[in-house]
Design a protein around this motif. Sequence first.
Motif, PDB file in Angstrom:
ATOM      1  N   ASP A   5       0.861  -1.189   0.000  1.00  0.00           N
ATOM      2  CA  ASP A   5       0.000   0.000   0.000  1.00  0.00           C
ATOM      3  C   ASP A   5       0.897   1.239   0.000  1.00  0.00           C
ATOM      4  OD1 ASP A   5      -1.803   2.048   0.444  1.00  0.00           O
ATOM      5  OD2 ASP A   5      -3.015   0.900   1.868  1.00  0.00           O
ATOM      6  N   ILE A   8      -0.278   5.515   2.963  1.00  0.00           N
ATOM      7  CA  ILE A   8      -1.013   5.383   4.228  1.00  0.00           C
ATOM      8  C   ILE A   8      -0.444   6.370   5.249  1.00  0.00           C
ATOM      9  CG2 ILE A   8      -1.465   2.932   3.783  1.00  0.00           C
ATOM     10  CD1 ILE A   8       0.662   3.504   6.714  1.00  0.00           C
ATOM     11  N   LEU A  44      -4.028  -2.078   9.672  1.00  0.00           N
ATOM     12  CA  LEU A  44      -3.965  -2.347   8.232  1.00  0.00           C
ATOM     13  C   LEU A  44      -4.248  -3.824   7.966  1.00  0.00           C
ATOM     14  CD1 LEU A  44      -0.700  -0.303   7.560  1.00  0.00           C
ATOM     15  CD2 LEU A  44      -3.043   0.445   7.074  1.00  0.00           C
ATOM     16  N   PHE A  55       4.283  -1.099   3.071  1.00  0.00           N
ATOM     17  CA  PHE A  55       3.530   0.138   2.838  1.00  0.00           C
ATOM     18  C   PHE A  55       4.491   1.308   2.723  1.00  0.00           C
ATOM     19  CE2 PHE A  55       3.471  -0.456   7.505  1.00  0.00           C
ATOM     20  CZ  PHE A  55       4.028   0.739   7.943  1.00  0.00           C
ATOM     21  N   HIS A  57       4.641   5.120   4.074  1.00  0.00           N
ATOM     22  CA  HIS A  57       4.007   6.042   5.009  1.00  0.00           C
ATOM     23  C   HIS A  57       4.230   7.471   4.535  1.00  0.00           C
ATOM     24  CE1 HIS A  57       3.393   8.536   8.576  1.00  0.00           C
ATOM     25  NE2 HIS A  57       2.554   7.594   8.960  1.00  0.00           N
ATOM     26  N   SER A 244      -4.479   3.371  -0.619  1.00  0.00           N
ATOM     27  CA  SER A 244      -5.694   3.471   0.207  1.00  0.00           C
ATOM     28  C   SER A 244      -5.942   4.834   0.846  1.00  0.00           C
ATOM     29  CB  SER A 244      -5.637   2.431   1.330  1.00  0.00           C
ATOM     30  OG  SER A 244      -4.685   2.819   2.314  1.00  0.00           O
ATOM     31  N   PHE A 246      -5.237   5.340   3.875  1.00  0.00           N
ATOM     32  CA  PHE A 246      -5.638   4.990   5.244  1.00  0.00           C
ATOM     33  C   PHE A 246      -5.071   6.011   6.234  1.00  0.00           C
ATOM     34  CE2 PHE A 246      -4.932   3.011   9.335  1.00  0.00           C
ATOM     35  CZ  PHE A 246      -6.133   2.385   9.577  1.00  0.00           C
ATOM     36  N   TYR A 255     -10.940  -0.807   5.629  1.00  0.00           N
ATOM     37  CA  TYR A 255      -9.705  -0.973   4.853  1.00  0.00           C
ATOM     38  C   TYR A 255      -9.737  -2.251   4.018  1.00  0.00           C
ATOM     39  CZ  TYR A 255      -4.624  -1.198   4.018  1.00  0.00           C
ATOM     40  OH  TYR A 255      -3.379  -1.249   3.439  1.00  0.00           O
TER      41      TYR A 255
END
Length: 287
Positions: A5, A8, A44, A55, A57, A244, A246, A255
Amino acid sequence: MKIIDPHIHLFDMENGDYQWLKPESGPFWPDKDKIARSFDESALSLSKPMQLKGFVHIEAGYDNQKPWRELQYLENSCEVAFKSIAMLDITMPHQLFLQQFELLACNPSFVGVRYILEDVNDDFFSQSHVLENLKHLGNKKVIFELQFPFERTALVDEIINLLNEYPDFKMAICHGGFAPTSSQAKQIWRKNVAKIAKFKHVIIKCSGQEMLSTTHRHIDATRFQVHIDECISLFSDERVLLASNFPLISLAMPYSNYWQMLANMYAKQPKLWSKLSIENALNFYFH
């Protein structure tokens, strides 16, 4: 079904600042209180057979005065493989910018910088120290994340000028460049995105659909897939990433449901799905 991902945010409300999440600060979303709490990587969670392998960040305002503290918090608390896009104020005097850059570069997860351009004036890039700071990022071959509506032709043209000087400058367009829904604005968006798509070190992340309306967070899967496919037509299937945003996606749906929705879109195209969900993110952020 392994996933990376590439967009996020995690929050540590006890130790971080997160001024933007406080009720007295903008953005003044009616549902902002739903995400104004701590989120760690355990949130997640995906439904089998999907598995989160990593992911990226994106800075979330942990400490904008000392942005390296956010990277230290992440590196001390995360177990999943990840890379960090840090906050770095590109409007700072150049020497101060260099000092902060070096403090960020000491962190193993650091791969790039985001400075949100949504509210800047059209002449933002005419400031010599801003260009000087950005050119330093280009020289150091770190990623610059572009977050602003791509209807703003003047800003796009300034980015194009920078890319003409540094054609291998790695840039990522966040949230699909906020593709508008009206046909006239969409034409401007498409023309501007097409101009920047010619540069082979620029990728586009398809996410942020829940941000198109702060009062109606519903994501229309059919319309979203049309948008993703349009990005593929402009950037090729090698430079489009699914993401996403998120925890903001949780304002619209859980999610795991979000990623299942995306997987369903490309269930009959497993090779394309693999590129969009892991391979392209791995190549751009982790290699």
